[in-house]
Design a protein around this motif. Structure first.
Motif, PDB file in Angstrom:
ATOM      1  N   PHE A  86      10.929   4.784 -12.278  1.00  0.00           N
ATOM      2  CA  PHE A  86      10.342   3.492 -12.604  1.00  0.00           C
ATOM      3  C   PHE A  86       9.611   2.969 -11.382  1.00  0.00           C
ATOM      4  O   PHE A  86       9.979   3.254 -10.241  1.00  0.00           O
ATOM      5  N   GLY A  87       8.588   2.158 -11.633  1.00  0.00           N
ATOM      6  CA  GLY A  87       7.963   1.465 -10.526  1.00  0.00           C
ATOM      7  C   GLY A  87       8.880   0.369  -9.996  1.00  0.00           C
ATOM      8  O   GLY A  87      10.025   0.218 -10.430  1.00  0.00           O
ATOM      9  N   CYS A  88       8.380  -0.391  -9.086  1.00  0.00           N
ATOM     10  CA  CYS A  88       9.185  -1.410  -8.402  1.00  0.00           C
ATOM     11  C   CYS A  88       9.151  -2.726  -9.177  1.00  0.00           C
ATOM     12  O   CYS A  88       8.070  -3.250  -9.469  1.00  0.00           O
ATOM     13  N   MET A  89      10.326  -3.258  -9.477  1.00  0.00           N
ATOM     14  CA  MET A  89      10.405  -4.512 -10.231  1.00  0.00           C
ATOM     15  C   MET A  89      10.393  -5.700  -9.263  1.00  0.00           C
ATOM     16  O   MET A  89      11.250  -5.790  -8.370  1.00  0.00           O
ATOM     17  N   PRO A  90       9.471  -6.646  -9.427  1.00  0.00           N
ATOM     18  CA  PRO A  90       9.385  -7.771  -8.483  1.00  0.00           C
ATOM     19  C   PRO A  90      10.634  -8.663  -8.475  1.00  0.00           C
ATOM     20  O   PRO A  90      11.123  -9.014  -7.400  1.00  0.00           O
ATOM     21  N   TYR A  91      11.125  -9.037  -9.659  1.00  0.00           N
ATOM     22  CA  TYR A  91      12.304  -9.910  -9.747  1.00  0.00           C
ATOM     23  C   TYR A  91      12.109 -11.139  -8.859  1.00  0.00           C
ATOM     24  O   TYR A  91      13.012 -11.578  -8.143  1.00  0.00           O
ATOM     25  N   ASP A  92      10.915 -11.731  -8.919  1.00  0.00           N
ATOM     26  CA  ASP A  92      10.549 -12.718  -7.894  1.00  0.00           C
ATOM     27  C   ASP A  92      10.064 -14.043  -8.447  1.00  0.00           C
ATOM     28  O   ASP A  92       9.643 -14.919  -7.679  1.00  0.00           O
ATOM     29  N   GLU A 110      -2.349  -9.696   6.799  1.00  0.00           N
ATOM     30  CA  GLU A 110      -2.967  -8.602   6.066  1.00  0.00           C
ATOM     31  C   GLU A 110      -2.106  -7.345   6.093  1.00  0.00           C
ATOM     32  O   GLU A 110      -2.068  -6.578   5.123  1.00  0.00           O
ATOM     33  N   LYS A 111      -1.374  -7.115   7.191  1.00  0.00           N
ATOM     34  CA  LYS A 111      -0.560  -5.910   7.274  1.00  0.00           C
ATOM     35  C   LYS A 111       0.605  -5.922   6.288  1.00  0.00           C
ATOM     36  O   LYS A 111       1.200  -4.888   5.994  1.00  0.00           O
ATOM     37  N   PHE A 112       0.930  -7.119   5.746  1.00  0.00           N
ATOM     38  CA  PHE A 112       2.049  -7.229   4.804  1.00  0.00           C
ATOM     39  C   PHE A 112       1.586  -7.303   3.338  1.00  0.00           C
ATOM     40  O   PHE A 112       2.386  -7.577   2.451  1.00  0.00           O
ATOM     41  N   LEU A 113       0.307  -7.091   3.123  1.00  0.00           N
ATOM     42  CA  LEU A 113      -0.237  -7.190   1.761  1.00  0.00           C
ATOM     43  C   LEU A 113      -0.640  -5.815   1.244  1.00  0.00           C
ATOM     44  O   LEU A 113      -1.278  -5.035   1.960  1.00  0.00           O
ATOM     45  N   ARG A 114      -0.268  -5.525   0.003  1.00  0.00           N
ATOM     46  CA  ARG A 114      -0.623  -4.263  -0.645  1.00  0.00           C
ATOM     47  C   ARG A 114      -1.214  -4.539  -2.029  1.00  0.00           C
ATOM     48  O   ARG A 114      -0.910  -5.559  -2.654  1.00  0.00           O
ATOM     49  N   ARG A 115      -1.996  -3.624  -2.514  1.00  0.00           N
ATOM     50  CA  ARG A 115      -2.478  -3.680  -3.897  1.00  0.00           C
ATOM     51  C   ARG A 115      -1.287  -3.393  -4.817  1.00  0.00           C
ATOM     52  O   ARG A 115      -0.526  -2.446  -4.592  1.00  0.00           O
ATOM     53  N   LEU A 116      -1.120  -4.199  -5.848  1.00  0.00           N
ATOM     54  CA  LEU A 116      -0.037  -4.022  -6.821  1.00  0.00           C
ATOM     55  C   LEU A 116      -0.641  -3.599  -8.153  1.00  0.00           C
ATOM     56  O   LEU A 116      -1.575  -4.230  -8.650  1.00  0.00           O
ATOM     57  N   MET A 117      -0.075  -2.553  -8.740  1.00  0.00           N
ATOM     58  CA  MET A 117      -0.614  -2.080 -10.012  1.00  0.00           C
ATOM     59  C   MET A 117       0.500  -1.900 -11.034  1.00  0.00           C
ATOM     60  O   MET A 117       1.453  -1.139 -10.817  1.00  0.00           O
ATOM     61  N   GLY A 118       0.355  -2.654 -12.138  1.00  0.00           N
ATOM     62  CA  GLY A 118       1.195  -2.454 -13.303  1.00  0.00           C
ATOM     63  C   GLY A 118       0.350  -1.816 -14.395  1.00  0.00           C
ATOM     64  O   GLY A 118      -0.711  -1.246 -14.122  1.00  0.00           O
ATOM     65  N   GLU A 159      -6.917  -6.948 -10.977  1.00  0.00           N
ATOM     66  CA  GLU A 159      -6.601  -6.855  -9.556  1.00  0.00           C
ATOM     67  C   GLU A 159      -5.485  -7.845  -9.203  1.00  0.00           C
ATOM     68  O   GLU A 159      -5.583  -9.036  -9.476  1.00  0.00           O
ATOM     69  N   ARG A 160      -4.431  -7.321  -8.593  1.00  0.00           N
ATOM     70  CA  ARG A 160      -3.359  -8.159  -8.061  1.00  0.00           C
ATOM     71  C   ARG A 160      -2.854  -7.535  -6.766  1.00  0.00           C
ATOM     72  O   ARG A 160      -3.036  -6.348  -6.510  1.00  0.00           O
ATOM     73  N   HIS A 161      -2.185  -8.362  -5.992  1.00  0.00           N
ATOM     74  CA  HIS A 161      -1.647  -7.919  -4.704  1.00  0.00           C
ATOM     75  C   HIS A 161      -0.221  -8.429  -4.572  1.00  0.00           C
ATOM     76  O   HIS A 161       0.236  -9.259  -5.366  1.00  0.00           O
ATOM     77  N   CYS A 162       0.473  -7.913  -3.559  1.00  0.00           N
ATOM     78  CA  CYS A 162       1.849  -8.350  -3.348  1.00  0.00           C
ATOM     79  C   CYS A 162       2.203  -8.316  -1.868  1.00  0.00           C
ATOM     80  O   CYS A 162       1.548  -7.625  -1.074  1.00  0.00           O
ATOM     81  N   LEU A 163       3.222  -9.061  -1.534  1.00  0.00           N
ATOM     82  CA  LEU A 163       3.803  -8.976  -0.200  1.00  0.00           C
ATOM     83  C   LEU A 163       4.683  -7.738  -0.152  1.00  0.00           C
ATOM     84  O   LEU A 163       5.511  -7.511  -1.044  1.00  0.00           O
ATOM     85  N   VAL A 185      -3.364   7.096  -7.370  1.00  0.00           N
ATOM     86  CA  VAL A 185      -3.721   6.057  -6.405  1.00  0.00           C
ATOM     87  C   VAL A 185      -3.238   6.459  -5.019  1.00  0.00           C
ATOM     88  O   VAL A 185      -2.381   7.340  -4.867  1.00  0.00           O
ATOM     89  N   GLY A 186      -3.770   5.768  -4.006  1.00  0.00           N
ATOM     90  CA  GLY A 186      -3.421   6.081  -2.626  1.00  0.00           C
ATOM     91  C   GLY A 186      -2.123   5.451  -2.178  1.00  0.00           C
ATOM     92  O   GLY A 186      -1.464   4.716  -2.914  1.00  0.00           O
ATOM     93  N   ALA A 187      -1.782   5.705  -0.918  1.00  0.00           N
ATOM     94  CA  ALA A 187      -0.523   5.234  -0.361  1.00  0.00           C
ATOM     95  C   ALA A 187      -0.505   3.721  -0.180  1.00  0.00           C
ATOM     96  O   ALA A 187       0.561   3.134   0.064  1.00  0.00           O
ATOM     97  N   ASP A 188      -1.676   3.080  -0.274  1.00  0.00           N
ATOM     98  CA  ASP A 188      -1.743   1.634  -0.088  1.00  0.00           C
ATOM     99  C   ASP A 188      -1.409   0.855  -1.354  1.00  0.00           C
ATOM    100  O   ASP A 188      -1.417  -0.375  -1.353  1.00  0.00           O
ATOM    101  N   VAL A 189      -1.096   1.541  -2.429  1.00  0.00           N
ATOM    102  CA  VAL A 189      -0.840   0.890  -3.714  1.00  0.00           C
ATOM    103  C   VAL A 189       0.645   0.919  -4.026  1.00  0.00           C
ATOM    104  O   VAL A 189       1.313   1.947  -3.890  1.00  0.00           O
ATOM    105  N   ILE A 190       1.153  -0.229  -4.487  1.00  0.00           N
ATOM    106  CA  ILE A 190       2.531  -0.335  -4.951  1.00  0.00           C
ATOM    107  C   ILE A 190       2.515  -0.357  -6.477  1.00  0.00           C
ATOM    108  O   ILE A 190       1.760  -1.109  -7.094  1.00  0.00           O
ATOM    109  N   ALA A 191       3.346   0.465  -7.070  1.00  0.00           N
ATOM    110  CA  ALA A 191       3.439   0.523  -8.533  1.00  0.00           C
ATOM    111  C   ALA A 191       4.538  -0.413  -9.014  1.00  0.00           C
ATOM    112  O   ALA A 191       5.666  -0.363  -8.511  1.00  0.00           O
TER     113      ALA A 191
END
Length: 890
Positions: A624-630, A652-660, A669-673, A747-753
């Protein structure tokens, strides 16, 4: 103007003082006519009404003011107006400022209401604004009119008699309507003398219905008593025949009528009830009393073609084959007559009797065919007195008393109409009155009742056929009583059952009823019973070693004939005791003969596919991808991300592209911490980041579930904190059934699923070729569950169970090249999204060809050539899976 705005405008007219001379122009303004059009009406340039102070606006409406208490008279004048007949306006409307009488001339639908209700009745007036009121049902128009008029009568009576709307008196109201409908039908078809009931009703009820309740009570009481026992009743009531049959037994009462309710009663009596369709008569009546089941038009019922999908393969096709075989032999035909008299049909969730009525009609039709043929074959045919098919052969269980009573009435109607057809052919029919029993309909909880007590097991020579459409309710929609019923059925019999659809209880009990008996069953269910985790939970116990699926309709849209034409994705499974005869598998219009049908509705031996923690074929691990629970605090829009970076560049170093799933499919387009534990101290030094983390902590503490509260201890992270090293392959958890291939993205390593995807972290490229294949789609469609009709992807059920051959290194390299070609072809169509590219009507030819080449390549690795169709694909996959199971799943 939209309908809501029209409703508001009409409501304003209703609240203002009534002016007969200006109402027509105000009505034109309120129904979305332009200022210029209304000005021309006011000047007389386009107003062609031939009524005093009337307004005729072309094909939109014709209005005329009425004298006090004479709205019906004025409406009649509008009906016969030469200008109305020439212009054919969509609406006729008459009002005296106190009440409104209106009609749709095209359909004959009428409205009688208080002037103050003009706004609340806005839907009726939408045609005056050039808007469709509803989509006409593709059924008998008399059914449509009858339902609409009776529904309005029902509502008008409840408005006048609010105490009858209470739970304590609702049964009285429903029984009253059933008696009333019986009388209206009976006087039109010859059970009563023509117009006998209407004549009495409208002769003794007063001009505005002020005495209607007393008149109805006298009439119903007379029908409940033999003619010798009618002391105290008015002389006119003596003319009514004794009805009996339980319909008029018990307390007899009637609600009070006001002028509007009485007007609707007249409208209902004016219909030709002889033309009512018996197949849906019960549901038509039931919908009148059930606001949830009633659209504006007032109809929700199962269509006859859908009912025949069940009854045909279950019973009727076999009967027809036997008739054809015996067609030239009198003895064989008489044997079939005897068989008809020994068939029993049982619907354990009968509602208002649709399945039973259609089954009864079909048996009677076949009986007439046999008798006519015997008359042709025999020089001195035996005299045919009447039918040997009895309503006593039909059984049902229904939870609500009104529906149960309605089913009995519907069966009576069906019997009368079948007897009338019998009389047309043979010149005789049994006496109509007094009524006999109207079928063995039991009011009770089908999941709690012993079906053997309702429909006794078949005796020698008898056959029982269970057929019906039980209620569909997923786990989340079952109330506590329904869950208790479910538990009652399954506890101690199936270990895990709480995720099953409510309809599974009927399937389970049907299997138990027919086991070892001369009986068969066919029930409609949601297709969820034949997919995903439901299959290994339910079907091994239902089938055992002695029950089999002898016919099935694979997933299809079960449409009713209502105005809004609701659709549910369903399947039909026919159950019988094990036989060597071929089985019938229906897929849309295609029928296939197969030696066996398994619970996935595939022509293959029984296989129970259960979720696995890892692939049985050594495929890379899918998670499974990562659940925000946030509560949304760790997720940022593009604008919020830009603000963060602009005001605090270190963020900026703490921000990643988020893809559901929406990000993969639609390009959202969305992003996450994204903060590791070692980075937390640094991240907390950035005020907006620290604020988001603190808000997440508070939100998690407020969550009801323990998992959420526990995550408050690390509020800077999603529940899972997993990122790829090089790349990730994302598969949305839910995807549209329309797409010819499953969506997949690399997707690349910069993307969080997110958890709305299944993810292969750093997996080889050839995995994309597997997931993007037709072969994988048909596997997922079969063994995974569905959300409505959409594919629901499961890593444990879909990926880990997906059978693959042992690929060589060269084959894997070829698949990797094929995967890259698919991805590259997509990129060439940028900025089109997966949703754009995989629309089956708009898919680019080069992308379609890339997928076809991928399919040919992969499938050749399975059998040396491409598969011919999806059936062949599934047969091969199931064969591979079954072989692996026999090897111990290794």
């Amino acid at each position: 103007m939209n309908p809501t705005e029209i409703a508001d405008a009409l409501d304003q007219i209703a609240r203002a003082p009534f002016d007969a001379a200006t109402f027509g122009f105000s009505f034109a303004e309120a129904t979305d006519n332009s200022v210029a059009a209304v000005s021309k009406l006011r000047s007389g340039a386009t107003n062609k009404s031939d009524q005093p102070n009337g307004v005729l606006h072309g094909t939109r409406f014709h209005y005329a003011p009425a004298l006090p208490g004479l709205t019906d008279v004025t409406l009649d004048a509008l009906r016969t107006s030469k200008r109305s007949l020439k212009s054919k306006p969509a609406i006729l409307i008459a009002t005296d400022g106190l009440t409104i009488a209106a009609e749709h001339p095209k359909s004959g639908d009428t409205l009688h209401c208080d002037f103050a209700d003009l706004g609340t009745q806005f839907a009726f007036f939408l045609p005056a604004a050039g808007k469709d009121r509803y989509k006409a049902a593709e059924e008998n128009p008399v059914d449509v009119k009858a339902t609409g008029k009776l529904a309005k009568l029902y509502d008008a009576l409840l408005k006048t008699n609010p105490d009858w709307a209470t739970p304590e008196r609702r049964h009285d109201m429903n029984l009253f309507m059933t008696r009333l409908i019986f009388c209206l039908f009976s006087e039109d078809v010859g059970v009563f003398p023509e117009n006998q009931f209407s004549h009495a009703l409208f002769s003794y009820s007063g001009n505005k219905g002020e005495h209607a309740a007393d008149t109805l009570i006298h009439a119903f009481t007379a029908m409940n008593r033999p003619k010798a026992d009618r002391v105290g009743l008015p002389a006119w009531a003596a003319a009514f025949e004794y009805v009996n049959g339980g319909l008029f037994a018990g307390a007899i009462t009637a609600p009070r009528f006001d002028p509007i309710a009485f007007r609707y009663l007249r409208d209902a009596a004016d219909l030709n009830w002889k033309l009512i369709n018996p197949d849906i008569f019960g549901s038509m009546i039931q919908s009148i009393a059930d606001a949830k089941a009633r659209s504006e038009l007032g109809m929700h019922y199962t269509s006859v073609p859908n009912i025949m999908k069940v009854l045909g393969p279950l019973l009727l096709d076999d009967l027809d084959a036997a008739l054809d075989k015996a067609w030239d032999r009198a003895a064989g035909l008489r044997a079939q007559l005897l068989r008809l008299s020994n068939i029993r049909v049982f619907d354990p969730a009968c509602g208002s009797g649709n399945f039973l009525v259609v089954a009864y009609r079909c048996l009677r039709d076949r009986e007439i065919r046999i008798l006519k043929r015997l008359g042709e074959l025999e020089a001195n045919p035996q005299n045919v007195m009447f039918s040997s098919v009895s309503l006593n052969q039909f059984y049902g269980i229904e939870l609500t008393d009104f529906a149960a009573e309605t089913a009995k009435l519907a069966l009576f109607i069906a019997e009368y109409q079948a007897n009338a057809r019998f009389a047309d052919v043979f010149g005789r029919m049994p006496a109509l009155l007094p009524l006999r029993d109207g079928g063995n309909i039991h009011c009770g909880n089908s999941l709690r009742l012993d079906w053997d007590q309702v429909c006794p097991p078949p005796l020698e020579g008898e056959e029982v056929y269970i057929a019906g459409n039980p209620p569909f309710l997923g786990k989340a929609k079952q109330d506590k009583n329904q869950k208790a019923d479910r538990d009652f059925v399954f506890t101690g019999k199936i270990k895990t059952f709480k995720a099953l659809d409510f309809v599974a209880g009927w399937t389970f009990k049907a299997g138990n009823y027919i086991r070892g008996r001369r009986a068969k069953a066919a029930l409609v269910s949601t297709n969820s019973l034949c997919q995903g985790a439901s299959v290994p939970l339910l079907w091994p116990t239902v089938l055992g070693d002695d029950i089999e699926i002898f016919f099935a309709h694979r997933s299809f849209k079960w449409r009713n004939s209502a105005a809004k034409n609701a659709a549910v994705i369903c399947a039909i499974t026919g159950l019988q005791n094990v036989s060597t005869a071929p089985k019938r598998l229906f897929d849309g219009e295609l029928e296939t003969s197969v030696p066996h049908i398994n619970a996935y509705l595939i022509g293959h031996e029984d296989v129970w596919i259960k979720g696995k923690g890892k692939s049985s074929w050594g495929l890379p691990h899918m998670a499974f991808g990562c659940m925000p629970y946030d509560a949304g605090e760790l997720i940022l829009s593009p604008e919020e991300r830009a603000t963060f970076v602009s005001s605090h560049p270190r963020s900026e170093k703490f921000l990643r592209r988020l893809m559901g799933s929406q990000e993969v499919v639609k390009g959202v387009e969305r992003h996450c911490l994204w903060i590791s534990d070692v980075e937390l101290v640094e991240a907390l030094q950035i005020p907006p980041v620290a604020d988001r983390i603190e808000r997440t902590r508070i939100a998690r503490l407020k969550m009801k579930d323990k998992a959420g509260k526990a995550l408050a201890e690390r509020p800077h992270q999603f529940r899972e904190h997993i990122a790829p090293t090089h790349h990730a392959i994302l598969i949305p958890s839910v995807t549209s059934e329309r797409r010819p291939y499953l969506p997949v993205a690399m997707v690349g390593a910069d993307v969080i699923a997110s958890n709305l995807n299944q993810v292969l972290y750093d997996a080889p490229e050839w995995c994309v070729a597997l997931i993007a294949s037709r072969l994988h789609l048909v596997w997922i469609a079969t063994v995974c569950g569905k959300l409505k009709s959409d594919f629901r992807y499961s890593n444990t059920l879909g990926w880990n169970t997906f059978p693959v051959p042992k690929f060589s290194d060269d084959q894997l390299a070829q698949l990797s090249v094929s995967a890259r070609r698919i991805l590259k072809t997509r990129y060439q169509h940028y900025p089109k999204t997966i949703a754009d590219l995989y629309d089956p009507d708009k898919m680019p030819n080069d992308l379609r060809q890339a997928h076809r080449d991928n399919d040919d390549l992969l499938e050749t690795m399975y059998i040396g050539r491409p598969f011919r169709n999806d059936t062949e694909r599934l047969e091969k996959l199931f064969k591979l899976y079954a072989a692996r199971v026999k090897q111990g799943g290794k």
